[in-house]
Design a protein around this motif. Structure first.
Motif, PDB file in Angstrom:
ATOM      1  N   SER A  34      61.198   9.535  47.832  1.00 20.48           N
ATOM      2  CA  SER A  34      61.737   8.623  48.831  1.00 20.48           C
ATOM      3  C   SER A  34      63.031   9.202  49.379  1.00 20.48           C
ATOM      4  O   SER A  34      63.611  10.124  48.814  1.00 20.48           O
ATOM      5  CB  SER A  34      62.003   7.271  48.191  1.00 20.48           C
ATOM      6  N   ARG A  35      63.477   8.605  50.491  1.00 27.34           N
ATOM      7  CA  ARG A  35      64.761   9.042  51.074  1.00 27.34           C
ATOM      8  C   ARG A  35      65.871   8.899  50.049  1.00 27.34           C
ATOM      9  O   ARG A  35      66.812   9.673  50.034  1.00 27.34           O
ATOM     10  CB  ARG A  35      65.118   8.184  52.295  1.00 27.34           C
ATOM     11  N   VAL A  48      65.959  11.836  47.818  1.00 33.33           N
ATOM     12  CA  VAL A  48      66.450  12.995  48.578  1.00 33.33           C
ATOM     13  C   VAL A  48      67.973  12.931  48.704  1.00 33.33           C
ATOM     14  O   VAL A  48      68.672  13.926  48.524  1.00 33.33           O
ATOM     15  CB  VAL A  48      65.780  13.046  49.970  1.00 33.33           C
ATOM     16  N   MET A  49      68.488  11.708  48.969  1.00 29.39           N
ATOM     17  CA  MET A  49      69.948  11.516  49.034  1.00 29.39           C
ATOM     18  C   MET A  49      70.609  12.026  47.773  1.00 29.39           C
ATOM     19  O   MET A  49      71.589  12.763  47.811  1.00 29.39           O
ATOM     20  CB  MET A  49      70.266  10.017  49.084  1.00 29.39           C
ATOM     21  N   LEU A 105      71.946  -2.785  53.947  1.00 26.16           N
ATOM     22  CA  LEU A 105      70.675  -2.576  54.635  1.00 26.16           C
ATOM     23  C   LEU A 105      69.541  -3.314  53.951  1.00 26.16           C
ATOM     24  O   LEU A 105      68.424  -3.305  54.427  1.00 26.16           O
ATOM     25  CB  LEU A 105      70.339  -1.095  54.681  1.00 26.16           C
ATOM     26  N   GLY A 106      69.824  -3.906  52.807  1.00 25.86           N
ATOM     27  CA  GLY A 106      68.786  -4.691  52.158  1.00 25.86           C
ATOM     28  C   GLY A 106      68.164  -4.018  50.952  1.00 25.86           C
ATOM     29  O   GLY A 106      67.155  -4.486  50.430  1.00 25.86           O
ATOM     30  N   PHE A 107      68.764  -2.897  50.526  1.00 20.81           N
ATOM     31  CA  PHE A 107      68.256  -2.289  49.299  1.00 20.81           C
ATOM     32  C   PHE A 107      68.752  -3.097  48.115  1.00 20.81           C
ATOM     33  O   PHE A 107      69.877  -3.599  48.122  1.00 20.81           O
ATOM     34  CB  PHE A 107      68.724  -0.842  49.179  1.00 20.81           C
ATOM     35  N   THR A 108      67.913  -3.215  47.116  1.00 22.75           N
ATOM     36  CA  THR A 108      68.313  -3.996  45.943  1.00 22.75           C
ATOM     37  C   THR A 108      69.260  -3.165  45.083  1.00 22.75           C
ATOM     38  O   THR A 108      69.369  -1.949  45.246  1.00 22.75           O
ATOM     39  CB  THR A 108      67.096  -4.358  45.082  1.00 22.75           C
ATOM     40  N   GLU A 109      69.921  -3.840  44.138  1.00 22.44           N
ATOM     41  CA  GLU A 109      70.827  -3.142  43.220  1.00 22.44           C
ATOM     42  C   GLU A 109      70.078  -2.032  42.495  1.00 22.44           C
ATOM     43  O   GLU A 109      70.581  -0.943  42.285  1.00 22.44           O
ATOM     44  CB  GLU A 109      71.390  -4.122  42.189  1.00 22.44           C
ATOM     45  N   LYS A 124      69.651  20.646  54.319  1.00 21.01           N
ATOM     46  CA  LYS A 124      68.355  20.394  53.688  1.00 21.01           C
ATOM     47  C   LYS A 124      68.189  21.398  52.560  1.00 21.01           C
ATOM     48  O   LYS A 124      68.658  22.525  52.646  1.00 21.01           O
ATOM     49  CB  LYS A 124      67.242  20.565  54.709  1.00 21.01           C
ATOM     50  N   GLU A 139      78.550   4.689  50.671  1.00 21.13           N
ATOM     51  CA  GLU A 139      77.145   4.923  50.904  1.00 21.13           C
ATOM     52  C   GLU A 139      76.281   3.877  50.219  1.00 21.13           C
ATOM     53  O   GLU A 139      75.355   3.325  50.797  1.00 21.13           O
ATOM     54  CB  GLU A 139      76.817   6.266  50.248  1.00 21.13           C
ATOM     55  N   ARG A 165      70.338  15.866  47.410  1.00 17.08           N
ATOM     56  CA  ARG A 165      71.191  16.632  48.328  1.00 17.08           C
ATOM     57  C   ARG A 165      72.648  16.570  47.887  1.00 17.08           C
ATOM     58  O   ARG A 165      73.378  17.545  47.975  1.00 17.08           O
ATOM     59  CB  ARG A 165      71.055  16.086  49.746  1.00 17.08           C
ATOM     60  N   LEU A 219      73.848   0.896  51.645  1.00 20.23           N
ATOM     61  CA  LEU A 219      72.448   0.691  51.285  1.00 20.23           C
ATOM     62  C   LEU A 219      72.190  -0.764  50.919  1.00 20.23           C
ATOM     63  O   LEU A 219      71.184  -1.351  51.295  1.00 20.23           O
ATOM     64  CB  LEU A 219      72.060   1.587  50.101  1.00 20.23           C
ATOM     65  N   ARG A 220      73.154  -1.332  50.185  1.00 22.13           N
ATOM     66  CA  ARG A 220      72.996  -2.735  49.803  1.00 22.13           C
ATOM     67  C   ARG A 220      72.955  -3.606  51.047  1.00 22.13           C
ATOM     68  O   ARG A 220      72.177  -4.547  51.127  1.00 22.13           O
ATOM     69  CB  ARG A 220      74.143  -3.168  48.888  1.00 22.13           C
ATOM     70  N   GLU A 274      67.485  -0.358  43.484  1.00 22.09           N
ATOM     71  CA  GLU A 274      67.203   0.803  44.341  1.00 22.09           C
ATOM     72  C   GLU A 274      68.450   1.668  44.532  1.00 22.09           C
ATOM     73  O   GLU A 274      68.380   2.890  44.522  1.00 22.09           O
ATOM     74  CB  GLU A 274      66.658   0.335  45.693  1.00 22.09           C
TER      75      GLU A 274
END
Ligand SMILES: Nc1ncnc2c1ncn2[C@@H]1O[C@H](COP(=O)(O)OP(=O)(O)OP(=O)(O)O)[C@@H](O)[C@H]1O
Ligand SMILES: [Mg+2]
Lengths: 235, 787
Positions: free
Chosen positions: B416-417, B420-421, B695-699, B403, B688, B424, B692-693, B701
């Protein structure tokens, strides 16, 4: 009789690499039902993953029709498929696919932040029995723990369907059972329709319904009269 | 070809876009080396050859009048090889079709023989005939500016009489490679030219028969220059000698020197930036490649390839990229160097240009660049050497994330997460992120420098013309006059205001420093030419001491309160020891100011003025020109307005060229760095991002994760770039600092803003390319493989 979640009609998938055509699916007809736990078996290369990816909206069929409830996925655009995955589907893969730079809790909240009716990340992790490891990064967790985080992440948005491609593939028997218990618990508790691909024939005993793939087709569908609790499985 | 070598080619083919971006950055480094050093060498060699063949003088002196036989005494000075005694004077020209008067330097050429010092190069026609007093040879630039060829005529005022001169030939002279008219700060070939007369003709016209007022000397090899200067001064003292100057202070020569020095100093600043950035990029790409191929490396070693062979394999990739960069740099550098040298050929007046391709410059550029590339790759390659095969074949231990410090304080809560990704990941690789920011900041810095040139030009013009020299014209009398002459000047048509001016040549001495300088009379209440500080505030002029410009003070190593020995070099040649009362900034030359009354007192000839600074009614300029052309006794008129226009025009041209080149270079750097950083991120995080894609994240995002990291880097790069820009400007200002010219250190706020905007535009282009890759991310393939 139960209502169908997914209905596949004569689904084929052909991969073309140069001149070579690979027929991964040669006409699948299958129905998955609300609230049921379905297990998919079959030899390597028989098309299980391909089928799961198509119903999960990660890939599209070459021909045939796929419906999710009243929704025709067959001709959905990439944007609609993203929306579909985001709102309705939870995925679990053999190689966890956690985000290494986010903690267990953050991996879960990644999904809850974008879903319409999420659980609390902590509750999701409690369901897979990881309430005490929430602030660990993936690199600090064992394979089984990582896979349970992946499951928590998949269920945290309370998806209608949970699709798992060899969730125990990288785990030993004991850890595998813990993961299966988590899936069984969620299926029962949240009534999430669940599909699990596995090479482990023993696992079929916990299913409501079993599809056996062979050479791009479903060779046999079997309905279990009596299910065995995941706890009593071993291999 | 071995299997490993085939792999080099494949890798190169796969990484071509990144390799090309790196090669481009390296090519800029190579090209700038080749261009700057090549141009400096060519300029230097052309000048040297010209000097040698046309016998450019080593020592120059002007005087009032000496009988011709004095030249013999000069020849007798120990160390003197040749002496040319000449007649020379500044004359006013009246050229048909030209509203404003022009001026010319009339110089005599010996009759019936070639001059033994400062030979002209005959481009066209012939030299003036001794029997014809109205024949002149003119310099090529002047002829070209007016479209003159042999046979053309124009009028000139010589010794108070107007004559019509016929051009017999067109020449160039090693003395006037750079020819600056009186009162000008930029050459203007239309308003200033050199006229060569025959000795007999010019001496007759100027009443200097059997005498000379100018002398040039060539020295023997190994002669003691200072001794000759001193001896010459002693001989000429009684003839009104104004102090002999060595070649290094001769205007044309000194200007070329300062140009050469600038070229060399830029060659020390710009190329290293590019080479350092390309070394860093090579390190980045190679580290990633080696991380990806860790298991392959294990395999190579396991099957018996030696560590050296494996290391050599990766070095070959570096060499391939460098070779591309060097080849590109050679081509670009040759082209740019040629173009730049041609520009010099236009600006400086050479009879010939010696453009040689210096193999050693190319060799050195290639070697240095290759070295930079290999140095960049070395640390990555070293890792392969150290890797034991068994270790290599295991996957690397997972990256441990932490962290961030600000998170513990809850500062990142609102993000948003996904953000943060990104952050980090950025902090996980602090060195690489830092270097990426540094690389990007060099682009910002280069842009700051490029626009800095425009800023200083504006500041200089504003200071010079709006604060320091606000007159619209300057009238220089042929002879110094009493103060009454000012009244006559005021009565000239169109003159709104006139203020006296006077400038006396003097020798200034302090400690072991001695330099010939001009003492300029300053009047405290003057409104036109004012002695001002760098903010344009008038400076108090002491009645007793000297007011030195910073440059003059530096030359004499004098500080406020120091005593300076002043010896006037004209009139009664009186001396005095005067304190330094004030030191003021100056950007052109090294003026020394003295209160007008004090200067009159020191000279001991009563109040005298050498000319007048004028405020002229723009509508009556023509009438003024006509009046001055008609009463040639008055002297020569130089036009501040025309001088300013020429200054603006010349600098504008140069600045447009320089800015274009710098912007190109900066964009290449910004693009190269950001594109590579993004590609490497994309490669490291493909899994990664694909997750994310899934999981339903858009391009969009998913893209934002990459952008969060790149954005943070690019943001850090901005202030860093401004600082680097400041540093580079400082280096440039120092590199350009010469007796002729000093740059002010002025950077407008706009410059920083524009530098950042241009960099961001280059970054945006790489981001668009990366967006295409996000769209093509293969979700399923990534999920099938393990990390
Ligand atoms: N991208 C692709 N390009 C070409 N062929 C592919 C591709 N993806 C899968 N295939 C082929 O499609 C067929 C079905 O693959 P699929 O991954 O669905 O099998 P599977 O049943 O999941 O096998 P396993 O149990 O080994 O995971 C295989 O023959 C495979 O080689
Ligand atoms: Mg599979």
């Amino acid at each position: 009789m139960a209502t169908p979640v997914f209905e596949a009609r004569n689904v084929t998938k052909v991969y073309r690499t140069g001149d070579v055509e690979v027929h991964a699916l040669r006409g699948i007809d299958a129905t998955l039902y609300e609230g049921e736990l379905t297990v998919m078996l079959g030899p390597s290369g028989s098309g299980k993953s391909t089928f799961l990816n198509i119903i999960g909206g990660l890939d599209t069929a070459t021909s045939g029709q796929v419906r999710f409830r009243d929704w025709d996925l067959t001709d959905a655009s990439s944007r609609e498929l993203t929306r579909f995955r985001r709102d309705h589907v939870g995925f679990v893969f053999q190689f966890y696919n956690l985000i290494p730079s986010l903690t267990a809790r953050e991996n879960v909240s990644l999904v809850t932040e974008i879903s319409p009716r999420p659980m609390k990340p902590a509750d999701a992790l409690d369901m897979v029995d990881l309430g005490d490891r929430m602030d660990h990064f993936p690199a600090q967790l064992s394979g089984g723990e990582q896979q349970r985080v992946a499951i928590a992440r998949a269920i945290a948005k309370q998806p209608e369907v949970l699709l798992c491609d060899e969730p125990t593939g990288a785990l030993d028997s004991e850890t595998g059972v813990t993961v299966l218990k988590a899936l069984e618990h969620i299926n029962a508790e949240l009534d999430t329709s669940t599909a699990i691909i596995t090479h482990n024939v023993g696992i079929q005993q916990m299913a409501h319904r079993v599809f056996s793939f062979l050479d791009g087709r479903i060779a046999e569908t079997h309905v279990n009269d009596r299910r065995v609790a995941a706890e009593s499985l071993h291999w | 070809m071995g299997a490993l070598d085939r792999k080099v080619l494949r890798d190169f083919g796969r990484l071509w876009a990144q390799a090309l971006a790196i090669a481009l950055v390296m090519a800029c480094g190579v090209a700038s080396l080749v261009t700057f050093i090549g141009a400096a060498r060519n300029l230097d060699e052309t000048r040297a050859a010209y000097y040698e063949r046309y016998r450019f003088g080593d020592i120059f002196a002007s005087l009032k009048r000496a009988p011709a036989n004095v030249a013999g005494k000069i020849t007798a000075i120990d160390g003197v090889a040749a002496v040319e005694a000449r007649v020379r004077d500044l004359v006013i020209l009246d050229i048909t079709g030209m509203r404003e008067p022009a001026s010319g330097m009339a110089i005599s050429l010996p009759d019936f023989r070639e001059p033994s010092v400062n030979r002209p190069f005959l481009r066209d026609g012939r030299l003036p005939h001794p029997g014809n007093p109205d024949e002149v040879a003119v310099t090529e630039a002047f002829a070209k500016a007016h479209g003159f060829s042999p046979g053309a005529r124009f009028q000139a005022v010589l010794n108070g009489t107007k004559r019509t001169l016929t051009i017999s030939g067109v020449v160039l002279s090693p003395e006037f490679i750079y020819a600056l008219g009186p009162g000008d700060i930029m050459p203007d070939d239309k308003r200033f030219g050199i006229l060569f007369f025959s000795q007999r003709a010019l001496a007759g016209l100027l009443d200097l028969e059997g005498a000379f007022n100018d002398v040039s000397v060539r020295l023997l090899k190994g002669a003691n220059e200072q001794a000759v200067l001193d001896a010459l001064d002693r001989i000429l003292e009684v003839y009104g000698g104004a102090g002999a100057i060595p070649r290094k202070d001769q205007q044309s020569h000194a200007f070329l020197d300062s140009e050469l020095e600038q070229l060399r100093s830029i060659a020390g600043i710009i190329p290293p930036i590019f080479l350092a950035v390309s070394a860093f990029l090579i390190n980045m790409i190679l580290s990633r490649l080696i991380a990806l191929e860790r298991e392959q490396i294990g395999l190579f070693k396991a099957v018996g390839y030696s560590s050296t062979a494996v290391a050599a394999h990766y070095i070959k990739l570096v060499v391939a990229i460098s070779a591309l960069g060097i080849a590109g740099g050679f081509a670009l550098g040759t082209w740019l160097g040629n173009g730049m040298f041609r520009l010099y050929g236009d600006f400086f007046h050479f009879p010939f240009l010696i453009f040689r391709t210096h193999a050693d410059v190319y060799l050195i550029a290639a070697a240095v660049s290759l070295l930079a590339g290999v140095a960049g790759g070395l640390n990555a390659v070293w890792k392969t050497v150290r890797l034991a095969p068994a270790v290599a074949m295991r996957p690397p231990s997972p990256t441990v994330y932490r962290k961030l410090a600000p998170e513990r304080l809850g500062l990142l809560k609102p993000f948003s997460r996904l953000t943060v990704m990104g952050l980090r990941h950025l902090m996980r690789h602090p060195v690489r992120s830092g270097l990426t920011a540094l690389g990007t900041s060099f682009a910002v810095g280069l842009l700051v420098i490029s626009m800095f040139f425009a800023d200083i030009t504006n500041a200089l013009t504003a200071w010079l013309y709006d604060q320091h020299q606000r007159q619209s014209a300057t009238l220089i009398f042929s002879e110094e006059q009493g103060p009454g002459a000012l009244q006559a000047v005021r009565r000239l048509p169109g003159v709104l205001d006139a203020e006296p001016m006077r400038s006396v040549s003097a020798l200034l001495r302090h400690a072991h420093h001695e330099r010939r300088m001009s003492l300029t009379a300053a009047t405290p209440d003057a409104q036109l030419v004012r002695v001002v500080d760098d903010a344009g505030r008038p400076v108090f002029i002491s009645k007793t001491g000297l007011t030195l410009t910073e440059r003059a003070a530096a030359i004499l190593e004098a500080r406020r309160g120091d005593l300076i020995d002043v010896q006037l070099l004209q009139g009664k040649r009186r001396s005095a020891r005067l304190p330094v009362a004030e030191i003021v900034p100056s950007y052109f030359g090294y003026a020394v100011f003295m209160h007008a009354d004090a200067l009159d007192r020191l000279a001991g000839e009563g109040p005298r003025i050498g000319g007048a600074n004028l405020m002229v009614d723009a509508h009556q300029v023509d009438a003024l020109y006509a009046a001055i052309k008609q009463t040639p006794q008055i002297g020569s008129l130089t036009l501040q307005d025309a001088s300013r226009a020429k200054f603006d025009e010349t600098l504008e041209q140069n600045i447009v060229i320089a800015t274009t080149v710098y912007v190109m270079l900066a964009v290449i750097v910004a693009f190269g760095v950001v594109y590579n950083a993004a590609r490497i991120q994309l490669s490291e995080r493909a899994r990664e991002l694909a997750s994310l894609r899934v999981l339903g994240f858009t391009e969009r995002e998913v893209y934002s994760v990459l952008l969060a990291e790149l954005g943070a880097i690019v943001m850090i790069a901005q202030p860093l770039g401004w600082l680097i820009g400041l540093g580079l400007c400082w280096l440039v200002v120092n590199g350009f600092d010469s007796d002729l010219f000093r740059m002010p250190f002025v950077i407008e706020a706009d410059t920083f803003a524009i530098a950042s905007l241009v960099t961001l535009a280059a970054v945006a282009v790489s981001c668009i390319i990366i967006w295409q890759r996000i769209l093509n991310l293969d979700l399923i393939r990534v999920l099938k493989t393990r990390e």
